[in-house]
Design a protein around this motif. Structure first.
Motif, mmCIF file in Angstrom:
data_model
loop_
_atom_site.group_PDB
_atom_site.id
_atom_site.type_symbol
_atom_site.label_atom_id
_atom_site.label_comp_id
_atom_site.label_asym_id
_atom_site.label_seq_id
_atom_site.Cartn_x
_atom_site.Cartn_y
_atom_site.Cartn_z
ATOM 1 N N MET A 1 0.850 -1.176 0.000
ATOM 2 C CA MET A 1 0.000 0.000 0.000
ATOM 3 C C MET A 1 0.892 1.234 0.000
ATOM 4 N N THR A 2 0.588 2.159 -0.866
ATOM 5 C CA THR A 2 1.328 3.409 -0.940
ATOM 6 C C THR A 2 0.979 4.287 0.254
ATOM 7 N N THR A 3 1.974 4.963 0.791
ATOM 8 C CA THR A 3 1.750 5.869 1.907
ATOM 9 C C THR A 3 1.592 7.284 1.377
ATOM 10 N N ALA A 4 0.542 7.959 1.847
ATOM 11 C CA ALA A 4 0.328 9.355 1.446
ATOM 12 C C ALA A 4 1.400 10.228 2.091
ATOM 13 N N THR A 5 1.753 11.295 1.417
ATOM 14 C CA THR A 5 2.714 12.226 1.993
ATOM 15 C C THR A 5 2.017 13.063 3.056
ATOM 16 N N ILE A 6 2.793 13.606 3.975
ATOM 17 C CA ILE A 6 2.233 14.460 5.009
ATOM 18 C C ILE A 6 1.519 15.654 4.384
ATOM 19 N N THR A 7 2.006 16.130 3.263
ATOM 20 C CA THR A 7 1.366 17.255 2.581
ATOM 21 C C THR A 7 -0.029 16.873 2.098
ATOM 22 N N GLU A 8 -0.167 15.687 1.513
ATOM 23 C CA GLU A 8 -1.482 15.219 1.049
ATOM 24 C C GLU A 8 -2.454 15.057 2.212
ATOM 25 N N ILE A 9 -1.971 14.469 3.294
ATOM 26 C CA ILE A 9 -2.812 14.252 4.477
ATOM 27 C C ILE A 9 -3.219 15.586 5.085
#
Length: 74
Positions: A1-9
């Motif tokens: 599973m790809t991890t979202a970047t802190i910016t996206e979150i």
């Protein structure tokens, strides 16, 4: 599973918070109509908080919370 970047979150949460904070009032009829999606968002926030506190969340837990939101949005 790809991890979202802190910016996206951060962007997703900030956008939702900004939109909600800008509402003047939500009447009961509207709140009832939105209750399923509201509950699914609260569930996702709980999942994120649990991950922040414990670090033991697994990708399946996140996928489940995400799928509940997706179903509520349909």
């Amino acid at each position: 599973m790809t991890t979202a970047t802190i910016t996206e979150i951060r962007t997703a949460i900030h956008h939702a918070a900004t939109q909600l904070a800008g509402l003047p009032y939500v009447d009961q009829k509207s709140a009832i109509e939105l209750s399923e999606v509201t509950e699914s968002i609260v569930n996702m926030c709980t999942v994120l908080r649990y991950q922040a506190e414990s670090g033991t969340l697994n990708p399946t837990d996140f996928k489940l919370a995400k799928s509940i939101i997706e179903r509520a949005l349909k």
